[in-house]
Design a protein around this motif. Structure first.
Motif, mmCIF file in Angstrom:
data_model
loop_
_atom_site.group_PDB
_atom_site.id
_atom_site.type_symbol
_atom_site.label_atom_id
_atom_site.label_comp_id
_atom_site.label_asym_id
_atom_site.label_seq_id
_atom_site.Cartn_x
_atom_site.Cartn_y
_atom_site.Cartn_z
ATOM 1 N N TRP A 171 16.285 88.916 60.889
ATOM 2 C CA TRP A 171 16.651 88.698 62.460
ATOM 3 C C TRP A 171 16.594 89.894 63.322
ATOM 4 O O TRP A 171 16.097 90.160 64.265
ATOM 5 C CB TRP A 171 17.779 87.885 62.716
ATOM 6 C CG TRP A 171 17.943 87.481 64.420
ATOM 7 C CD1 TRP A 171 19.157 87.982 64.834
ATOM 8 C CD2 TRP A 171 17.315 86.877 65.171
ATOM 9 N NE1 TRP A 171 19.015 87.527 66.055
ATOM 10 C CE2 TRP A 171 17.884 86.784 66.030
ATOM 11 C CE3 TRP A 171 16.092 86.243 64.920
ATOM 12 C CZ2 TRP A 171 17.278 86.245 67.361
ATOM 13 C CZ3 TRP A 171 15.343 85.672 66.176
ATOM 14 C CH2 TRP A 171 15.913 85.598 67.188
ATOM 15 N N ARG A 172 17.140 90.978 62.730
ATOM 16 C CA ARG A 172 17.259 92.294 63.370
ATOM 17 C C ARG A 172 15.740 92.892 63.854
ATOM 18 O O ARG A 172 15.469 93.649 64.489
ATOM 19 C CB ARG A 172 17.810 93.354 62.553
ATOM 20 C CG ARG A 172 19.499 93.109 62.700
ATOM 21 C CD ARG A 172 20.448 94.448 62.265
ATOM 22 N NE ARG A 172 20.134 94.621 61.045
ATOM 23 C CZ ARG A 172 21.037 94.145 59.990
ATOM 24 N NH1 ARG A 172 22.137 93.316 60.495
ATOM 25 N NH2 ARG A 172 21.063 94.429 58.626
ATOM 26 N N VAL A 173 14.701 92.470 62.653
ATOM 27 C CA VAL A 173 13.209 93.055 63.021
ATOM 28 C C VAL A 173 12.799 92.167 63.788
ATOM 29 O O VAL A 173 11.814 92.605 64.834
ATOM 30 C CB VAL A 173 12.664 92.769 61.676
ATOM 31 C CG1 VAL A 173 11.100 93.257 61.934
ATOM 32 C CG2 VAL A 173 13.159 93.657 60.575
ATOM 33 N N VAL A 174 13.143 90.803 64.057
ATOM 34 C CA VAL A 174 12.453 89.902 64.962
ATOM 35 C C VAL A 174 12.925 90.092 66.334
ATOM 36 O O VAL A 174 12.250 90.033 67.449
ATOM 37 C CB VAL A 174 12.581 88.521 64.363
ATOM 38 C CG1 VAL A 174 11.913 87.422 65.564
ATOM 39 C CG2 VAL A 174 11.790 88.213 63.054
ATOM 40 N N ARG A 175 14.223 90.193 66.524
ATOM 41 C CA ARG A 175 14.945 89.868 67.990
ATOM 42 C C ARG A 175 14.498 91.097 68.851
ATOM 43 O O ARG A 175 14.147 90.541 69.874
ATOM 44 C CB ARG A 175 16.530 90.162 67.570
ATOM 45 C CG ARG A 175 17.298 90.097 68.893
ATOM 46 C CD ARG A 175 17.090 88.815 69.373
ATOM 47 N NE ARG A 175 17.752 88.695 70.711
ATOM 48 C CZ ARG A 175 17.262 88.840 72.036
ATOM 49 N NH1 ARG A 175 16.182 89.476 71.946
ATOM 50 N NH2 ARG A 175 18.256 88.768 72.985
#
Length: 442
Positions: free
Chosen positions: A283-287
């Motif tokens: 999620w830290r990559v996508v967000r």
């Protein structure tokens, strides 16, 4: 806490694939006279048209946009908000970064024209910087129609996208048989509107289970294959010069079938991808991509121009034959260089976009009253100006398109002025709120 991570992932994925697709098919060569040219890869190397099946991902962007818009409009209705306020808020979030981008590009075009840059080169650059603009007027239109479309959805549910699709098929049939291209213009809203409307249905649980999504994926795929293999449509899902009919200009019934198939496949993949997105590392990559999606979309061709000037005009870049093994091997460093340049561009421009939004929110806070008599004419003029840029670029014949530029300024100004000025008690958004406002532009 209430955000659907999968919807955010779809928007981020769509933007990334659009950027990579445009970069991948960009070919640069020196002509006999030393001028830099950009041969159209899809036309020059026809097999590459099959790659568009992977990179034409915009149906998922409209699907995710419909899902998000349905939730946003439902909350506004529950709070007794107005359609004018809601449409205006989304238009502002789209037009502020678009206005900044367009203003800087037009300024650069004007300076180049003044110092005598070759008109052909300037026209090519102006086209490259506007090639992604087709999306903006379409998205503005479907956003403006959201209150009406959502009212129809609440009453008739899945019948609405079915009817929209049937009308799109009828329009495309008329275009092919009676040869009335202007009728096909309706499909810019109808075809993409089907994906947008399916986003409403998805959010409200009308596409649950596996049978319906599987039927959409398989049925849409088979219809697309039949229309390409037996019918008159090309396989390319991106416009190819001289190719008739086209699947994108306007969107064809083959594009509609592919959109339905893509939506079905997306819904089938949702459970597995949602589990993956629960991992914080993923999620830290996508967000962060959601917060910069509009900036990525608008500015992603600037690195191509920078790389062209730095490596091709200077002769530093090797130029193997187009479609050779060496040419394809060089695509990887090409993409890496452009990715690094875009990271710098986004880092430099993002604060300016945030400051622009914060200043507007301080001067004209989103608290009403709203002036419908300014918003709707402003949207109409803006859509026409954006269509002009999308079809002819920022420098047709090597000159600044003055009428379109004036139209964009006037239309955007009317949209911005639809909010009343704030009083002394108005406060700017906090940084997190500003980031959220920019992300909502997507």
């Amino acid at each position: 806490m209430g955000r659907d991570r999968y919807v955010d992932f779809l928007r981020a994925w769509a933007i990334v694939m659009v950027v990579l697709g445009h970069w991948l098919i960009t070919a640069l060569v020196h002509g006999p006279d030393g001028a830099l040219g950009a041969p159209e890869l899809l036309a020059t190397v026809p097999w590459t048209q099959w790659l568009t099946l992977l990179f034409q991902i915009m149906p998922l962007f409209f699907l995710a946009g419909g899902h998000a818009a349905a939730g946003s409009w439902a909350r506004t209705r529950a709070a007794s908000g107005s359609a004018t306020g809601w449409v205006g808020r989304r238009a502002v979030r789209l037009l502020l970064p678009t206005g900044l981008y367009s203003g800087l590009v037009l300024l650069a075009v004007g300076l180049c024209e003044a110092v005598g840059v070759d008109p052909g080169t300037l026209a090519l650059v102006g086209w490259a910087m506007a090639m992604q603009f087709w999306f903006l007027p379409v998205y503005l239109l479907v956003s403006a129609l959201t209150p009406v479309l959502h009212a129809a959805h609440r009453r008739w549910g899945l019948t609405v996208p079915v009817v929209l699709g049937a009308v799109a098929v009828a329009a495309d049939t008329i275009v092919l048989t009676v040869h009335t291209p202007f009728v096909g213009l309706l499909n810019h809203v109808l075809v993409w509107g089907v994906a947008y409307q399916l986003g409403f249905c998805w959010r409200d649980g009308l596409l649950t289970g596996r049978r319906l999504p599987a039927a959409m994926a398989v049925g849409g795929g088979l219809v697309f294959a039949a229309l390409v293999g037996l019918g008159p449509f090309p396989v390319s899902l991106i416009l190819v010069t001289g190719q008739t009919p086209s699947n994108t200009d306007p969107p064809s019934v083959a594009m509609l079938a592919w959109a339905v198939a893509q939506v079905g496949a997306c819904l089938l993949a949702a459970p597995a991808l949602r589990r993956l997105l629960e991992h914080e590392r993923v999620w830290r990559v996508v967000r962060p991509l959601g917060g910069v999606s509009m900036t990525l979309y608008l500015w992603h061709m600037l690195p191509v121009l920078i790389a062209a000037a730095a490596f091709y005009l200077t002769g530093l870049a090797p130029e193997p034959a187009l479609d050779s093994a060496s040419w394809w091997a060089l695509r990887l460093p090409w993409l890496l260089v452009l990715g690094a340049l875009l990271t710098v561009v986004v880092s430099a421009l993002r604060p300016s976009e945030g400051a622009l939004v914060a200043r507007y929110e301080r001067i004209r806070p989103d608290t009403g009253p709203y002036r419908a008599r300014l918003l709707w004419p402003g949207l109409a003029v803006t859509v026409l100006a954006l269509i002009r840029f999308a079809t002819r670029g920022f420098a047709e014949d090597g000159r600044v398109p003055v009428l379109a530029a004036v139209g964009l300024v006037l239309g955007t100004a009317l949209v911005l002025l639809h909010r009343a000025p704030g009083g002394h008690g108005s406060v700017p958004r906090r940084p997190a709120e500003t980031e959220g406002a920019l992300e909502e532009a997507a």
